[in-house]
Motif scaffolding. Structure first.
Motif, mmCIF file in Angstrom:
data_model
loop_
_atom_site.group_PDB
_atom_site.id
_atom_site.type_symbol
_atom_site.label_atom_id
_atom_site.label_comp_id
_atom_site.label_asym_id
_atom_site.label_seq_id
_atom_site.Cartn_x
_atom_site.Cartn_y
_atom_site.Cartn_z
ATOM 1 N N LYS A 109 0.841 -1.205 0.000
ATOM 2 C CA LYS A 109 0.000 0.000 0.000
ATOM 3 C C LYS A 109 0.874 1.253 0.000
ATOM 4 O O LYS A 109 0.599 2.225 -0.702
ATOM 5 C CB LYS A 109 -0.895 0.002 1.255
ATOM 6 C CG LYS A 109 -2.148 -0.824 1.085
ATOM 7 C CD LYS A 109 -3.095 -0.080 0.151
ATOM 8 C CE LYS A 109 -4.363 -0.805 -0.094
ATOM 9 N NZ LYS A 109 -5.130 -0.245 -1.209
ATOM 10 N N ASP A 110 1.919 1.214 0.805
ATOM 11 C CA ASP A 110 2.844 2.325 0.910
ATOM 12 C C ASP A 110 3.539 2.574 -0.434
ATOM 13 O O ASP A 110 3.652 3.714 -0.891
ATOM 14 C CB ASP A 110 3.865 1.950 1.999
ATOM 15 C CG ASP A 110 4.570 3.154 2.537
ATOM 16 O OD1 ASP A 110 3.881 4.143 2.788
ATOM 17 O OD2 ASP A 110 5.812 3.094 2.665
ATOM 18 N N LEU A 111 3.988 1.497 -1.062
ATOM 19 C CA LEU A 111 4.642 1.593 -2.372
ATOM 20 C C LEU A 111 3.688 2.209 -3.391
ATOM 21 O O LEU A 111 4.071 3.087 -4.171
ATOM 22 C CB LEU A 111 5.084 0.193 -2.823
ATOM 23 C CG LEU A 111 5.747 0.125 -4.196
ATOM 24 C CD1 LEU A 111 7.203 0.569 -4.098
ATOM 25 C CD2 LEU A 111 5.667 -1.268 -4.786
ATOM 26 N N MET A 112 2.433 1.751 -3.377
ATOM 27 C CA MET A 112 1.457 2.273 -4.342
ATOM 28 C C MET A 112 1.206 3.759 -4.111
ATOM 29 O O MET A 112 1.082 4.530 -5.063
ATOM 30 C CB MET A 112 0.149 1.483 -4.239
ATOM 31 C CG MET A 112 0.228 0.123 -4.915
ATOM 32 S SD MET A 112 -1.366 -0.717 -4.926
ATOM 33 C CE MET A 112 -1.213 -1.808 -3.538
ATOM 34 N N ALA A 113 1.129 4.158 -2.841
ATOM 35 C CA ALA A 113 0.892 5.575 -2.534
ATOM 36 C C ALA A 113 2.061 6.403 -3.064
ATOM 37 O O ALA A 113 1.880 7.426 -3.734
ATOM 38 C CB ALA A 113 0.736 5.763 -1.031
ATOM 39 N N GLU A 114 3.290 5.916 -2.800
ATOM 40 C CA GLU A 114 4.500 6.608 -3.240
ATOM 41 C C GLU A 114 4.564 6.733 -4.761
ATOM 42 O O GLU A 114 4.980 7.749 -5.292
ATOM 43 C CB GLU A 114 5.684 5.762 -2.778
ATOM 44 C CG GLU A 114 6.799 6.491 -2.113
ATOM 45 C CD GLU A 114 7.750 5.466 -1.511
ATOM 46 O OE1 GLU A 114 7.715 5.324 -0.279
ATOM 47 O OE2 GLU A 114 8.483 4.793 -2.273
ATOM 48 N N ALA A 115 4.142 5.655 -5.449
ATOM 49 C CA ALA A 115 4.266 5.604 -6.908
ATOM 50 C C ALA A 115 3.031 6.171 -7.604
ATOM 51 O O ALA A 115 2.976 6.209 -8.832
ATOM 52 C CB ALA A 115 4.520 4.162 -7.351
ATOM 53 N N GLY A 116 2.027 6.583 -6.833
ATOM 54 C CA GLY A 116 0.816 7.154 -7.416
ATOM 55 C C GLY A 116 -0.034 6.137 -8.166
ATOM 56 O O GLY A 116 -0.698 6.473 -9.143
ATOM 57 N N VAL A 117 -0.012 4.887 -7.724
ATOM 58 C CA VAL A 117 -0.763 3.812 -8.398
ATOM 59 C C VAL A 117 -2.184 3.758 -7.832
ATOM 60 O O VAL A 117 -2.352 3.732 -6.609
ATOM 61 C CB VAL A 117 -0.036 2.461 -8.177
ATOM 62 C CG1 VAL A 117 -0.882 1.290 -8.637
ATOM 63 C CG2 VAL A 117 1.306 2.479 -8.901
#
Ligand code: AMP
Ligand code: GLY
Length: 418
Positions: A109-117
């Motif tokens: 979830k954190d990765l997606m937030a960071e990457a704007g996914v």
């Protein structure tokens, strides 16, 4: 070349079957494999634990195995690729760090937030009290997800406070250190299994899995009851969005964290009524049973594909696909996904007209018995989805074991649209 396939389910039977068709491949070592893989030409089953890394490395060194591919998530999350890489050995799959995309939902979830996914809005909780407080202002249904690997049993779609509170309590009591509370997404689920060499990401044909045990997509979730591909109803515009808004930004997000992610990135997506995709979850491996539907349609030599992942040359690879459709119907033991019987005799497992992939069987051609909840995955290939399903049903009609069950409505949403 000599290759290694790690795992022993229907997905791995399909991987071994596909690799056996490559003129580049001389021997396939399946660890541990299953009764089905033992019937595939060029295959040798090796009774080792896929988590016994020193024994795997010894096997690779003694046999002179050139490279391997990992089926399930558990060895990846335990760092099998790191262990191989540290010894200069080639294994397809992400490192332990990359595998967190599946092994920790909070991390993903954190990765997606960071990457704007695009993905469902979510909160991550490390303690019960604040999680319960969050429920007070939730919109129902709410999705409660255990952070760590939970064999497909970590997700509860809670219709109200009482069920969400119960699921939360069970998660923390079961030893989870984090729980994700997530908005419920509405739409059609799609599985995109994508290949990546760490530099580019190349999707395979999109598939749809049917996750629940009951017809009409009802009842409890399972590992997957059947799949089909390709998806006519998925528009080219949505496919472009999946590539540009999800797969590529996720790979860039991994790179930004210093992770060279090499292997399979499985995007579990929800496509809304406007054709907009959002991520439901990522997996760090091929899907089961999606693999049994998608790989039989692939015409490109799969050993060549694997080499391109390892060599970092995916940008030069052109995937070609057979015309037509694949449908895969999973046959389960009575009681699955709850407690199920084992040891029942199975008859009618000769191949044809469909492909029979073994998932939970024991024995050999002289006497097969059931040994798992998902016993078989049967794939039909044909010019239309309906004809592919007919092939599945003709094949299953010859199979018998006490209490066998399968969904007769795989692909129904696609058929309803035509
Ligand atoms: P997962 O293990 O995350 O794939 O979740 C298992 C299944 O639960 C998914 O295949 C979906 O059918 C469902 N699910 C998970 N998260 C959501 C969500 N945010 N909205 C709707 N359905 C979901
Ligand atoms: N078929 C769903 C999965 O492999 O996770």
């Amino acid at each position: 070349m000599k290759v290694l396939v790690l795992g022993g389910g229907g997905r791995e039977h399909c991987l071994a079957w596909k690799l056996s068709q490559s003129p580049l491949v001389e021997t396939i070592f399946c660890v541990p494999g299953n009764g089905g893989t033992a019937t595939v030409p060029k295959v040798v089953n090796i009774a080792l634990d896929p988590l016994d890394f020193p024994a795997l490395v010894q096997l690779v060194q003694v046999q002179g195995i050139d490279w391997g591919i990992v089926g399930p998530e558990v060895p990846l999350a335990a760092g099998v690729v790191d262990y191989f890489q540290a010894r200069g050995l080639a294994l397809i799959g992400p490192t332990q760090q990359g595998a967190q995309i599946e092994s920790s939902k909070a991390w993903a979830k954190d990765l997606m937030a960071e990457a704007g996914v695009p993905t469902a809005k979510a909160g991550v909780f490390r303690e019960l009290a604040p999680a319960l407080a969050y429920l007070k202002q939730a919109i129902w249904p709410l999705v409660v997800k255990a952070d760590g690997l939970a064999q497909g049993k970590g997700v509860t779609i809670a219709p109200n406070y009482a069920e969400a509170a119960q699921a939360l309590t069970a998660c923390f009591a079961g030893g989870q250190t984090q729980v994700v509370l997530e908005d419920f997404l509405v739409g059609e689920e799609v599985s995109v299994l994508a290949l990546t060499d760490g530099r580019v990401v190349v999707p395979l044909l999109a598939a749809q899995d049917h996750k629940t045990i009951g017809e009409g997509d009802t009842g409890p979730n399972t590992g997957g009851m059947g799949a089909y591909a390709p998806l006519d109803w998925l528009t080219p515009a949505t496919l472009v969005k999946i590539q540009k808004l999800i797969l590529e930004p996720t790979l860039r997000g991994l790179q930004a964290r210093g992770i060279t992610y090499r292997g399979i990135l499985y995007a579990g997506l929800m496509i809304d009524a406007a054709g907009e995709p959002a991520v439901v979850e990522f997996n760090c491996r091929l899907g089961d049973p999606e693999t049994q539907a998608v790989l039989p349609l692939l015409q490109t030599d799969f050993a060549h594909v694997c080499k391109a992942i390892l060599d970092g040359t995916l940008d030069q690879l052109i995937l070609t696909w057979a015309n037509g459709y694949a449908a895969t119907v999973v046959v389960t033991a009575a009681g699955y996904p709850g407690v199920y019987a084992k040891g029942d005799p199975i008859t009618g497992l000769d191949q044809g007209p469909g492909l029979i992939f073994h998932a939970g069987t024991a024995g050999d051609a002289s006497s097969w018995t059931t040994q798992g909840g998902r016993v078989l995955a049967v794939t039909g290939l044909a010019k239309s989805l309906r004809a592919a399903l007919d092939v599945c049903h003709q094949t299953i009609a010859r199979v018998h074991f006490p209490g066998m069950y399968y969904r007769r409505d795989i692909g129904f949403k696609a058929l309803d649209r035509t």
